[in-house]
Design a protein around this motif. Structure first.
Motif, PDB file in Angstrom:
ATOM      1  N   LYS A  19       0.772   4.137  -2.650  1.00 33.94           N
ATOM      2  CA  LYS A  19       0.582   5.460  -2.568  1.00 33.94           C
ATOM      3  C   LYS A  19       1.623   6.435  -3.085  1.00 33.94           C
ATOM      4  O   LYS A  19       1.369   7.586  -3.473  1.00 33.94           O
ATOM      5  N   LYS A  28       0.786  -1.191  -0.076  1.00 33.77           N
ATOM      6  CA  LYS A  28       0.008   0.059  -0.161  1.00 33.77           C
ATOM      7  C   LYS A  28       0.945   1.225   0.136  1.00 33.77           C
ATOM      8  O   LYS A  28       0.341   2.185  -0.640  1.00 33.77           O
ATOM      9  N   LEU A  73      -6.986   5.468  -1.360  1.00 38.01           N
ATOM     10  CA  LEU A  73      -5.672   5.107  -1.359  1.00 38.01           C
ATOM     11  C   LEU A  73      -4.936   6.657  -0.971  1.00 38.01           C
ATOM     12  O   LEU A  73      -4.036   6.683  -0.458  1.00 38.01           O
TER      13      LEU A  73
END
Length: 456
Positions: A130, A126, A187
């Protein structure tokens, strides 16, 4: 009424709640858990860019699930596999009944996973997404899409993320765009300003459809009304949802989780919210309160919640204020429709459609009454041709009607032994009274005691 929190749901054996608690600890390490419960067996799939460690995670899962003490879970099957693959690299099974394992509070403890699970890469999946890593973004999108038979690939250029979705058959446009928009909005990748999504049949060279939208930071506005003042907290809606831990469950369409989030958003109203599904795709939210609620303020709050979570398979919503003492009484109805990736106010269109339907019903009734009206014979006597009182039937009618008086809104009510007949109701009257044909009929039924109501 106190609503169950996420830990309580997990202790009751709710597989989605269990997965959410596991992901709080595992996702920071790049591992994602999904769970399902069937016939007393909890199945958990652990996925990561690199195959998760069986030695570390199997022991952690055994302690964590046993620590919940869920009576409905008799055994656990854990699978580990690499993201993007279908075949597990390993699996392990545990019996829960009778085990005396150390209790692990899944919602709080971090030692079992934080001290033992290590990653060779400095950033999680993640975190890389990003920063604009398109492979990481595609991997994150594939997690919710894979269950729908859709695979995603992505590319990023000049702030525009292009996402290709392939499936057999072609991915359903509204559903696919909703999932992509939801995941990318949550996100909050600074490198992405806009998104182009393409849907394509597997094996074809050209997309069947495409959609473009911008990623805009969601800001929260608080509105006050003359009837009830809404809360004016400084924290954002996203913060309150995350603190609840119900967002992930609500995204999957769990009605209880959706109702809890809506009720918390409307806390200042002191309402109880019930949720149900109509026609398979329409969410009906019943706001039960004795107070007079501002319909537009409630609609705005509900739309912000639904746009934040965008629950699967829901394409429209109906919001109704229900009298808590008389559930049959509805003060008002508002409607939302999912269009262009957002839930928007669709009340006017629904009311227009309802009005058109009522007009069509009136026209059909008039046509029937004209086409099938009995005609008098030429041999009738002069007396038979004279007019009759309004309270009785015509000379050829077999069922007389009785004048019952007027409705609460001033329309004449006539009745035979079977039905009540409303005189002079038009489509414009329904709109003026801010009602629809069904609500008006319900009011007449309550007033007269008849179960059949017709318009003339």
């Amino acid at each position: 009424m106190t609503q169950p929190n996420i830990l309580e749901l997990a202790k009751q054996g709710d597989a989605k709640a269990i997965a959410l608690l596991l992901n709080r600890q595992l996702q920071p390490k790049g591992i994602t858990a999904t769970a399902a419960l069937k016939d007393g067996c909890l199945q958990v799939i652990l996925e990561a860019v690199e195959v998760p460690s069986q030695q570390v995670l199997a022991a952690y899962m055994s302690k964590s699930i046993a620590g919940l003490g869920a009576a409905s879970i008799e055994k656990v099957k854990v699978y580990g596999r690499q993201t993007g693959t279908k075949v597990p690299a390993w699996n392990q099974e545990f019996e829960m009944a009778g085990q005396k394992l150390p209790v692990a509070d899944v919602s709080e403890t971090r030692s079992a996973i934080s001290t033992e699970v290590t990653e060779s890469k400095p950033l999680s999946l993640k975190e890389r997404a990003k920063l604009g890593d398109v492979e990481a973004i595609a991997s994150l999108l594939n997690i919710p899409l894979r269950n729908k038979g859709i695979s995603a690939t992505a590319s990023l250029q000049d702030g525009c993320l292009q996402v290709m979705l392939e499936g057999d058959p072609v991915p359903e446009e509204e559903l696919a765009v909703r999932v992509v928009r939801r995941e990318l909005t949550s996100l909050k990748a600074g490198a992405i300003a806009s998104v182009k999504v393409y849907g394509q049949q597997v094996g074809e060279d050209f997309p069947a459809w495409n959609r473009e939208f911008e990623i805009v930071a969601q800001t929260q506005t608080v509105k006050q009304n003359n009837n009830v003042k809404l809360n004016n907290h400084n924290h954002t809606l996203g913060d309150s949802i995350e603190s609840d831990g119900l967002q992930e469950i609500a995204k999957n369409g769990d009605l209880n989780a959706i109702a809890i989030l809506i009720q918390k958003s409307l806390a200042a109203y002191e309402v109880h919210v019930d949720a149900e599904i109509q026609y398979g795709v329409m969410l009906w939210l019943k706001l039960k309160s004795d107070k007079t609620l501002d319909s537009q303020a409630c609609l705005n709050r509900v739309s912000r919640i639904l746009n934040n979570i965008q629950p699967d398979k829901i394409v429209s919503a109906r919001i109704s204020q229900i009298n808590s003492k008389n559930p049959k009484q509805q003060a008002w109805n508002k409607y939302l429709a999912f269009k262009e990736g957002q839930f928007i106010d669709n009340t006017k269109a629904v009311n227009q459609m309802t009005g058109a339907f009522c007009a069509a019903v009136v026209i059909v009734l008039i046509f029937i009454s004209v086409m099938y009206k009995p005609t008098s014979t030429t041999s009738s006597s002069p007396a038979s041709s004279s007019s009759t009182p309004a309270s009785s039937s015509t000379s050829n009618s077999t069922t007389p009607r009785t004048f019952l008086g007027k409705s609460q809104t001033g329309y004449e009510l006539w009745a035979d032994k079977n039905c009540v007949y409303v005189k002079g109701m038009t489509e414009g009257d329904l709109a003026r009274l801010n009602t629809d044909v069904w609500r008006f009929k319900d009011e007449v039924k309550l007033q007269t005691g008849y179960k059949c109501v017709l318009f003339e």
